[in-house]
Scaffold this active site. Structure first.
Site, PDB file in Angstrom:
ATOM      1  CG  ASP A   7      38.155  37.458  64.868  1.00  0.00           C
ATOM      2  OD1 ASP A   7      38.423  36.840  64.376  1.00  0.00           O
ATOM      3  OD2 ASP A   7      39.140  38.447  65.092  1.00  0.00           O
TER       4      ASP A   7
ATOM      5  CG  ASP B 121      38.691  33.607  61.744  1.00  0.00           C
ATOM      6  OD1 ASP B 121      38.082  33.961  62.683  1.00  0.00           O
ATOM      7  OD2 ASP B 121      39.503  34.185  61.186  1.00  0.00           O
TER       8      ASP B 121
END
Length: 632
Positions: free
Chosen positions: A107, A303
């Site tokens: 992430d 992202d």
């Protein structure tokens, strides 16, 4: 990680990333709007508040200017799982001495790496056992100091994180040796990480163990390694394509291909990795929107923890209409989840490599004029209920003017986050062949810990990069279970049901093909068959089953010990002879002939019986020919 239905779990998009409790509470109070990972209604996109940002990052950057890509080793790591099946990609990280293995979600929007702690009172059942600090000879707690929030005993530093879908993680900070796997050139390093004592929401229910934070911040694994001077200030991600999954990750520099497209990324604008998007072209024509729309609020954010792409309302409507206008030959259908108004099209066929013949190409043009070309797999996902149908993986970001680009946009794309030069590069490639395409040979294999005698196999069972285009008739799986055959035999039915549940298939599809006793373990060959009356399963279904098996999604109860996946094999639907293919028709034809013949015979028989019993009618007074009497 907010879910849009089980087949398509969404992103792990960070809402708050505070290093101290005050900032955490301030960020959490802004989270009432919900998750921006839902297409409608879409709440605002919140970015993390990090006390160390931006000053610490900018000051540290000045001391990194001498770090070149070629002067430092890198950590080459494999990515596992699948973007749309699991909602995330994971990598394997090893913590402690001896190393304890964890599957962590990659992430770029999180700034801390954390795993469940053995002392956790509110942690879910995840892929691997929890981290046990007492079993690691190299573990040490991060002692309470003025730069951190301390626990109630004022002995150890703590952390807290809350995410946009309202899941949260909290625990203590510890330091230990972190290893990156056998393909890594980078030797094991000491690093600070979070040891979870509590998790809620999707963090509690997810299969992965925890998070590997690659964002900007002092607790980020990237910042820690760069500060040590062991890698250059860059990392790269490469996600597999549709139906393939997996991929590769590199912590540190990689040689940039000559045709890689770059966009400036401004670290002062936000802690997230952003790019300068100016235009989106569909089939060569720019969307009729003001180019400033992609620079509103937080701009365009990239992202890795987000599944899909989200555009401001005006840009989304223009994109949807532009794509829809180019697919007249396809039938518009409902999406797989009735809770969402997905835009889906049927009739495109199952072959992903031919989708460009039906769907238009899309280009993202950056502020410097360079562009990222997208194929249909970068903005579509398979319809889970209709074969040969696809749905748009681009949604409206509610009323939020931020543009958010998730992993679907960069499938089969090498994305290099060059933090040193404040730019992000994109290069279209086959991620399953990344090392060959970059002309990188095999890396050395350092030991996972200081124990050089360790022979632990740190790689999971191999997963397929792709399957041939055929209908799958059978999947066979060889599994070694660390239980003797007499002890395992009474639990075979229970084990088959457990495997079917974890693979999300019917228990009648899982059958034992062969069992062999091997001392203290048992070798079982399982057969996984198509569902119900189906003669075959699709490639996508077979890939999903194999990935769940190879990524050890099947968790055995304690009484059945552990297992190792030795080999899997996919068999096509067997070819049948002309007689086998038409045997039903032939039998029906024969039966029909027999029935017709019997019917005809019965009709004739009845007719003959009816008329053979009848004599000619004569009146009483009619003349009867004389007959000669015969002697007795």
């Amino acid at each position: 990680m907010a879910s849009r239905g089980r087949p398509r779990p969404g992103s792990l998009q960070a809402l708050a990333a505070a290093s101290i409790a005050i900032l955490f509470l301030a960020a959490a109070s802004r989270a009432a709007a919900g998750s921006p990972d839902r297409p409608a209604p879409g709440p605002p996109l919140f970015l993390p508040l990090t006390r160390s940002y931006p000053n610490a990052s900018r000051l540290a950057a000045s001391s990194r200017r001498d770090l070149g890509d070629g002067a430092h080793p890198n950590a080459r790591m494999r990515l596992h799982d699948d973007l749309l099946t699991n909602g995330y990609y994971t990598t394997r990280l090893y913590i402690g001495t001896p190393p304890q293995e964890f599957a962590l979600i990659v992430d770029s929007g999180s700034t801390v790496t954390y795993v469940p702690c053995a002392s956790c009172e509110q942690c879910g059942n995840h892929q691997d056992p929890r981290f046990q600090p007492d079993l690691s000879s190299s573990y040490s707690p991060v002692k309470c100091n003025v730069d951190c929030t301390c626990d109630s005993d004022k002995k150890q530093c703590t952390y807290e994180r809350q995410y946009a879908e309202m899941s949260s993680s909290s625990g203590v900070l510890g330091e230990d040796i972190v290893s990156f796997g056998r393909e890594s050139e980078l030797k094991p390093q000491r690093a600070v990480f979070g040891c979870e004592n509590s998790e809620t929401g999707d963090l509690f229910s997810q299969h992965a163990d925890g998070i590997m934070g690659l964002g900007r911040g002092q607790l980020s694994i990237m910042d820690q390694l760069v500060e040590k001077g062991v890698i250059s200030d860059s990392f790269s991600l490469c996600y597999g394509g549709m139906d393939i999954g997996g991929g590769a990750m590199v912590l540190g520099g990689v040689p940039a291909p000559s045709d890689m497209a770059f966009s400036h990324s401004d670290p002062l604008r936000s802690p997230y990795y952003n790019i300068e998007l100016k235009e989106i072209h569909v089939a060569g024509k720019a969307l009729r929107v003001d180019s400033r729309i992609f620079d509103s609020k937080h701009g365009t954010v990239l992202d890795s923890g987000t599944t899909y792409a989200y555009l401001p309302e005006q840009a989304f409507v223009a994109f949807r209409d532009a794509v829809t206008s180019k697919v007249h030959s396809l039938k518009k259908i409902r999406g797989p989840d009735p809770n969402y108004k997905d835009i889906c099209f049927a009739g495109a066929g199952r072959n992903v490599s031919k989708l460009h013949e039906v769907f238009p190409d899309v280009d993202m043009v950056f502020g410097n004029g360079q562009k990222l070309s997208l194929t249909p797999e970068n903005y579509l996902f398979r319809h889970s209920k209709v074969d040969g149908a696809y749905c748009l993986g681009v949604f409206q970001n509610g009323k939020d003017p931020t543009t958010l680009l998730g992993g679907i946009i960069v499938r089969n794309t090498l994305v290099t986050y060059d933090r040193h030069n404040e730019k992000i590069g994109f290069w279209k490639t086959n991620c399953s062949e990344l090392w060959e395409r970059l002309h990188i040979g095999d890396a050395p294999s350092p030991a996972p810990s200081s124990d050089t005698n360790s022979e632990i196999d740190m790689s999971p069972a191999p997963a397929p990069s792709s399957l041939p285009e055929f209908d799958v008739g059978l999947i066979t799986v060889d599994m070694s279970i660390n239980v003797t055959y007499p002890n395992l035999k009474p639990h075979l039915h229970e084990l088959a049901e457990l495997i079917a549940k974890e693979l999300e298939i019917d228990s009648r599809q899982v059958r034992v093909m062969n069992i062999t006793s091997q001392g203290n373990s048992t070798l079982i060959r399982w057969g996984i068959f198509p569902a119900g009356s189906d003669n075959a399963m699709s490639n996508a279904t077979a890939m999903g089953i194999i990935y769940r098996l190879t990524q050890h999604h099947v968790q055995l109860p304690e009484n059945l010990g552990s297992y190792q996946l030795l080999e899997w094999n996919v068999q096509p639907l067997p070819r049948r002879s002309w007689f086998q293919e038409h045997v039903v028709s032939i039998l029906l034809g024969i039966l029909l002939v027999v029935l017709v013949t019997l019917s005809a015979f019965l009709v004739v028989l009845v007719w003959r019986k009816k008329f053979s019993g009848q004599t000619a009618y004569r009146p009483v007074d009619s003349v009867v020919p004389e007959q000669e009497l015969q002697p007795l």
